[in-house]
Enzyme design. Structure first.
Site, PDB file in Angstrom:
ATOM      1  NE  ARG A 116       1.366   1.755 -11.249  1.00  0.00           N
ATOM      2  CZ  ARG A 116       2.382   2.096 -10.464  1.00  0.00           C
ATOM      3  NH1 ARG A 116       3.130   3.154 -10.772  1.00  0.00           N
ATOM      4  NH2 ARG A 116       2.671   1.410  -9.379  1.00  0.00           N
ATOM      5  CG  HIS A 117      -3.424  -0.596  -8.728  1.00  0.00           C
ATOM      6  ND1 HIS A 117      -2.796   0.019  -7.663  1.00  0.00           N
ATOM      7  CD2 HIS A 117      -2.495  -1.376  -9.323  1.00  0.00           C
ATOM      8  CE1 HIS A 117      -1.550  -0.408  -7.597  1.00  0.00           C
ATOM      9  NE2 HIS A 117      -1.327  -1.246  -8.605  1.00  0.00           N
ATOM     10  CG  ASN A 123       1.343   0.977  -4.954  1.00  0.00           C
ATOM     11  OD1 ASN A 123       0.231   1.105  -5.452  1.00  0.00           O
ATOM     12  ND2 ASN A 123       2.273   0.194  -5.492  1.00  0.00           N
ATOM     13  NE  ARG A 168      -1.520  -4.030  -6.913  1.00  0.00           N
ATOM     14  CZ  ARG A 168      -1.091  -5.278  -6.790  1.00  0.00           C
ATOM     15  NH1 ARG A 168      -1.690  -6.104  -5.966  1.00  0.00           N
ATOM     16  NH2 ARG A 168      -0.060  -5.717  -7.496  1.00  0.00           N
ATOM     17  CD  GLU A 189       2.860  -5.274 -11.831  1.00  0.00           C
ATOM     18  OE1 GLU A 189       2.844  -5.669 -13.015  1.00  0.00           O
ATOM     19  OE2 GLU A 189       3.213  -4.127 -11.515  1.00  0.00           O
ATOM     20  CG  HIS A 255      -1.289  -4.568 -11.676  1.00  0.00           C
ATOM     21  ND1 HIS A 255      -1.526  -4.453 -10.337  1.00  0.00           N
ATOM     22  CD2 HIS A 255      -2.292  -5.355 -12.173  1.00  0.00           C
ATOM     23  CE1 HIS A 255      -2.622  -5.146 -10.011  1.00  0.00           C
ATOM     24  NE2 HIS A 255      -3.097  -5.698 -11.116  1.00  0.00           N
TER      25      HIS A 255
HETATM   26  O1  F6P Z   1       5.627  -1.343  -7.061  1.00  0.00           O
HETATM   27  C1  F6P Z   1       4.429  -1.557  -7.727  1.00  0.00           C
HETATM   28  C2  F6P Z   1       4.570  -2.666  -8.732  1.00  0.00           C
HETATM   29  O2  F6P Z   1       3.359  -2.764  -9.432  1.00  0.00           O
HETATM   30  C3  F6P Z   1       4.959  -4.028  -8.156  1.00  0.00           C
HETATM   31  O3  F6P Z   1       3.884  -4.798  -7.701  1.00  0.00           O
HETATM   32  C4  F6P Z   1       5.715  -4.651  -9.297  1.00  0.00           C
HETATM   33  O4  F6P Z   1       6.532  -5.721  -8.912  1.00  0.00           O
HETATM   34  C5  F6P Z   1       6.483  -3.452  -9.822  1.00  0.00           C
HETATM   35  O5  F6P Z   1       5.615  -2.348  -9.676  1.00  0.00           O
HETATM   36  C6  F6P Z   1       6.906  -3.576 -11.259  1.00  0.00           C
HETATM   37  O6  F6P Z   1       7.820  -2.547 -11.542  1.00  0.00           O
HETATM   38  P1  F6P Z   1       9.382  -2.866 -11.671  1.00  0.00           P
HETATM   39  O7  F6P Z   1       9.458  -3.861 -12.797  1.00  0.00           O
HETATM   40  O8  F6P Z   1       9.999  -1.543 -12.006  1.00  0.00           O
HETATM   41  O9  F6P Z   1       9.892  -3.459 -10.383  1.00  0.00           O
END
Ligand code: F6P
Length: 303
Positions: A116-117, A123, A168, A189, A255
């Site tokens: 991941r970044h 975050n 990022r 992402e 991501h």
């Molecule tokens: O929180 C970091 C992130 O990369 C968000 O940008 C993204 O929406 C999320 O994680 C994805 O994870 P989850 O599907 O568990 O919400």
């Protein structure tokens, strides 16, 4: 027998791979003896070799090449140059995709490094999506990652660094020098649509039905005006084909949701596990693709 079993249930495509290259055969035999569970109890390499060569001769005696029905023959395609692909009686979308996949995949060992970044400002604030820069810790990770990559890939002739188009990941790759970098929109992402920039708490409060629907079926849930995990998986297909095709190492800086999907593909994990898979920040997952399948190592660069 197989065709009879499949009648009315599914379509059968035979896949035959033929290799005439002595060097490749010898390499494969060597790897088989060194790595296969069949020879785990055989400490003597030469004895293992004799046994395996005998086994090959026995196979050759009874082997019948595929000559009818739907089949794909891959002849001397292992090296990645030259070779021949014969396709017989193949039609339809999925069979076509299988041919496309086979043309692009190979088993030459090479590592794929997934990370991941570095931690972003969103975050830190617990906000999803967005396009923020790195936090201080995130910047530190980008430097540690560059150091790691420099050491890990110093003996490799070529390698590429893949990022998404979000800053990022691009910033995380910035300290890495000496390797070409490619930006893929498909590595962006998951698009959280109307929820972009919100915290999970805010989503729960402002859009409780959305929050509950996602909780119930995270794999299929699609953010309003955004994406679901299934959408992400679908858009990753060209990335996966390109990763399969590569013969040199690739570092993928992407991501959480995207890496869950990519990792699950290579680690052969079931679809239902994808959305909840652990994918921590500041950790490199090295996947080694080779003859015995996929091996994995994890490097945690920060506490
Ligand atoms: O929180 C970091 C992130 O990369 C968000 O940008 C993204 O929406 C999320 O994680 C994805 O994870 P989850 O599907 O568990 O919400």
């Amino acid at each position: 027998m197989l065709m009879k079993m499949a009648e009315g249930n599914c379509k059968i495509i035979f896949l035959e791979t033929i290799c005439n290259d002595r060097n490749i055969i010898e390499r494969n035999v060597r790897l088989k003896i060194q790595q296969s569970p069949d020879y785990a109890d055989q400490p003597d390499y030469e004895a293992g070799l004799q046994d395996f060569l005998e086994r090959l001769t026995n196979y050759e005696k009874v082997y019948e090449p595929v000559q009818e029905g739907s089949y794909i023959k891959m002849i001397d395609m292992v090296k990645g140059e030259g070779g021949q692909l014969q396709v017989n009686n193949i039609s339809g979308y999925l069979p076509g995709r299988i041919v496309f996949f086979l043309v692009n995949s190979h088993l030459a060992p090479r590592p794929i490094l997934l990370t991941r970044h570095g931690e972003s400002l969103h975050n830190v604030r617990g906000r999803v999506g967005g396009d923020t820069v790195l936090s201080e810790d995130g910047e530190l990770y980008s430097k540690k990652l560059a150091n790691f990559i420099e050491k890990r890939l110093k003996n490799e002739k070529t390698a590429t660094i893949w990022t998404s188009t979000l800053q990022r990941t691009i910033l995380t790759a910035t300290p890495i020098v000496g390797f070409p970098k490619i930006q893929w929109r498909a590595l962006d992402e998951i698009n959280s649509g109307v929820c972009d920039g919100m915290t999970y708490e805010e989503i729960k409060k402002i859009m409780p039905e959305e929050y509950e629907s996602r909780k119930k079926d995270k794999l299929r849930y699609r953010y309003p005006r955004g994406e679901s995990y299934l959408d992400v998986i679908q858009r990753l297909e060209p990335v996966i084909i390109e990763l399969e095709r590569q013969r040199a190492p690739v570092v993928v800086i992407s991501h959480q949701a995207v890496l869950r999907a990519l990792y699950s593909y290579f680690a052969d994990r079931p679809l239902r596990e994808v959305p909840d898979m652990e994918m921590p920040l500041h950790t490199i997952i090295e996947i080694q693709m080779g003859v015995t399948g996929v091996e994995e190592k994890r490097y945690k660069l920060m506490d």
